[in-house]
Write a protein that holds these residues in place. Structure first.
Motif, short mmCIF file in Angstrom:
data_model
loop_
_atom_site.label_atom_id
_atom_site.label_comp_id
_atom_site.label_asym_id
_atom_site.label_seq_id
_atom_site.Cartn_x
_atom_site.Cartn_y
_atom_site.Cartn_z
N ALA A 39 45.96 -13.82 33.50
CA ALA A 39 46.41 -12.45 33.20
C ALA A 39 46.71 -12.29 31.71
O ALA A 39 46.30 -11.31 31.08
N GLN A 40 47.41 -13.27 31.13
CA GLN A 40 47.76 -13.18 29.72
C GLN A 40 46.53 -13.26 28.82
O GLN A 40 46.37 -12.44 27.90
N MET A 41 45.67 -14.23 29.08
CA MET A 41 44.50 -14.40 28.22
C MET A 41 43.51 -13.25 28.37
O MET A 41 42.92 -12.80 27.38
N PHE A 42 43.35 -12.75 29.58
CA PHE A 42 42.43 -11.62 29.79
C PHE A 42 42.92 -10.38 29.06
O PHE A 42 42.14 -9.67 28.42
N THR A 43 44.23 -10.11 29.13
CA THR A 43 44.79 -8.94 28.45
C THR A 43 44.61 -9.04 26.95
O THR A 43 44.21 -8.08 26.28
N ILE A 44 44.92 -10.22 26.39
CA ILE A 44 44.76 -10.44 24.96
C ILE A 44 43.30 -10.33 24.55
O ILE A 44 42.97 -9.87 23.46
N SER A 45 42.40 -10.73 25.42
CA SER A 45 40.97 -10.65 25.13
C SER A 45 40.44 -9.23 25.22
O SER A 45 39.58 -8.81 24.44
N LEU A 46 40.97 -8.46 26.16
CA LEU A 46 40.45 -7.12 26.45
C LEU A 46 40.72 -6.12 25.33
O LEU A 46 39.83 -5.36 24.95
N ILE A 47 41.94 -6.11 24.80
CA ILE A 47 42.31 -5.09 23.81
C ILE A 47 41.43 -5.17 22.56
O ILE A 47 40.84 -4.16 22.15
N PRO A 48 41.28 -6.34 21.92
CA PRO A 48 40.37 -6.41 20.76
C PRO A 48 38.92 -6.12 21.14
O PRO A 48 38.16 -5.58 20.32
N GLU A 49 38.52 -6.51 22.37
CA GLU A 49 37.14 -6.29 22.80
C GLU A 49 36.82 -4.80 22.81
O GLU A 49 35.71 -4.38 22.44
N MET A 50 37.76 -3.99 23.23
CA MET A 50 37.57 -2.54 23.21
C MET A 50 37.39 -2.03 21.78
O MET A 50 36.52 -1.20 21.51
N LEU A 51 38.22 -2.53 20.87
CA LEU A 51 38.14 -2.10 19.47
C LEU A 51 36.83 -2.57 18.84
O LEU A 51 36.17 -1.81 18.11
N ILE A 52 36.43 -3.81 19.12
CA ILE A 52 35.19 -4.35 18.56
C ILE A 52 33.98 -3.58 19.09
O ILE A 52 33.05 -3.25 18.34
N PHE A 53 34.01 -3.26 20.39
CA PHE A 53 32.90 -2.48 20.95
C PHE A 53 32.84 -1.10 20.31
O PHE A 53 31.76 -0.57 20.05
N GLY A 54 34.01 -0.51 20.07
CA GLY A 54 34.05 0.80 19.42
C GLY A 54 33.45 0.76 18.04
O GLY A 54 32.73 1.69 17.64
N ILE A 55 33.70 -0.33 17.31
CA ILE A 55 33.13 -0.47 15.97
C ILE A 55 31.61 -0.62 16.06
O ILE A 55 30.86 0.06 15.33
N PHE A 56 31.14 -1.49 16.95
CA PHE A 56 29.70 -1.70 17.07
C PHE A 56 28.98 -0.51 17.69
O PHE A 56 27.77 -0.36 17.53
N TYR A 57 29.72 0.33 18.41
CA TYR A 57 29.11 1.54 18.97
C TYR A 57 28.67 2.48 17.85
O TYR A 57 27.71 3.23 18.00
N LEU A 58 29.38 2.43 16.73
CA LEU A 58 29.03 3.28 15.59
C LEU A 58 27.79 2.78 14.87
O LEU A 58 27.13 3.53 14.16
N VAL A 59 27.49 1.49 15.03
CA VAL A 59 26.35 0.87 14.36
C VAL A 59 25.33 0.44 15.40
O VAL A 59 25.61 -0.40 16.24
#
Length: 299
Positions: A39-59
């Motif tokens: 639960a802890q590792m998945f949550t920590i992994s998920l939040i940046p993953e959303m931000l990184i996907f948002g960045i790459f969505y622009l490119v």
């Protein structure tokens, strides 16, 4: 026995247990640690993953190989023209987010090895205490990755006119991360667990991946990099092309589930290699005494 000495003894016992792992145990061990703190590792992994996907969505990055013309097709487009001047800052932010995430998961992992559990807020606090080192390490990592990336781009440009030169560049662009990447791959663990400086962390990673440790580290890092990072991103791009952008949202969660395995593998490799190197050290007793003093100072 004092409380501090008891802590040091337990830590050494934990590291010794990890040191007994052979290649196949080291392949399986990240799953065991991950499931303890899922639960802890998945949550920590998920939040940046959303931000990184948002960045790459622009490119929009397209890379394909045309088997008919025997050429690579590469394109770089932006969904918003205002994003174009900010490509380099976006890359820096992406790498920094990745290393911050890696640092937090690393802290959770090594603390779980020692104490069977870890507090996520403690892991976050420890990571941001090392923010300066993490930021500088991010810039160094970008510089390191820039070399094979440029070679890869030049290889694509020369693919049609000079195929032999092109494939040679492809080989170098792949071999540099494979050969040297594994040598420096443990720096995040060194920065967080042993609180080393940036230069000391890269040097520590280099020292821990000498001789047979290099082959072991290269194979395990390569396997988990493919399973946790490369394959999920390939699937993301392929499925988005086949079905649409909505599939990218679903793949965020898939990538977030798989990613912590990579950091767990690095952490366990660090502990395993560190113990093996220590056992073969000429001044083993002196090193142990120095580490005990360091633990007392931290405590």
């Amino acid at each position: 026995m004092s409380e501090q000495e008891d802590k040091v003894e337990k830590k050494q016992a934990s590291n010794q247990k990890i040191s007994e792992y052979g290649f196949f145990k080291l392949l399986i061990a990240p799953f065991r640690i991950y499931f303890k703190q899922f639960a802890q590792m998945f949550t920590i992994s998920l939040i940046p993953e959303m931000l990184i996907f948002g960045i790459f969505y622009l490119v929009l990055i397209t890379l394909k190989y045309d088997f008919i013309s025997r050429q690579f097709i590469f394109s770089l487009d932006f969904r918003n023209e205002y994003v174009t001047p900010y490509l380099i800052p976006l890359i820096i932010i992406t790498v920094l987010l990745s290393i911050l995430r890696s640092s937090i998961i690393t802290n959770i992992c090594w603390k779980t090895v020692e104490k069977a559990k870890a507090n996520v807020f403690w892991a976050i606090e420890m990571t941001f205490k090392r923010f300066v080192e993490i930021f500088v390490a991010s810039l160094i990592l970008i510089g390191f990755l820039a070399v094979p990336a440029l070679l890869f781009l030049f290889a694509i440009l020369f693919n049609a006119r000079v195929p032999f030169v092109s494939w040679t560049m492809f080989a170098f662009s792949i071999s540099i991360p494979l050969i040297l990447g594994s040598k420096i791959s443990l720096f995040v663990v060194a920065i967080n667990k042993d609180e080393l400086s940036v230069g000391g962390a890269f040097q520590r990673s280099w020292d821990l991946t000498r001789s047979s440790n290099w082959l072991k580290t290269s194979m395990i890092v390569g396997i988990y990099a493919f399973v946790s990072i490369i394959l999920p991103w390939i699937l993301t791009n392929t499925l988005i092309e086949m079905t649409g952008d909505w599939m990218g949202i679903i793949m965020i969660f898939i990538r977030a589930i798989l990613y912590p395995l990579f950091d767990c593998s690095l952490t366990l490799l660090y502990l395993n290699n560190d113990y093996e190197v220590l056992q073969n050290a000429t001044f083993k007793d002196e090193i142990l005494k120095q580490r005990e003093k360091s633990e007392q100072m931290k405590g």
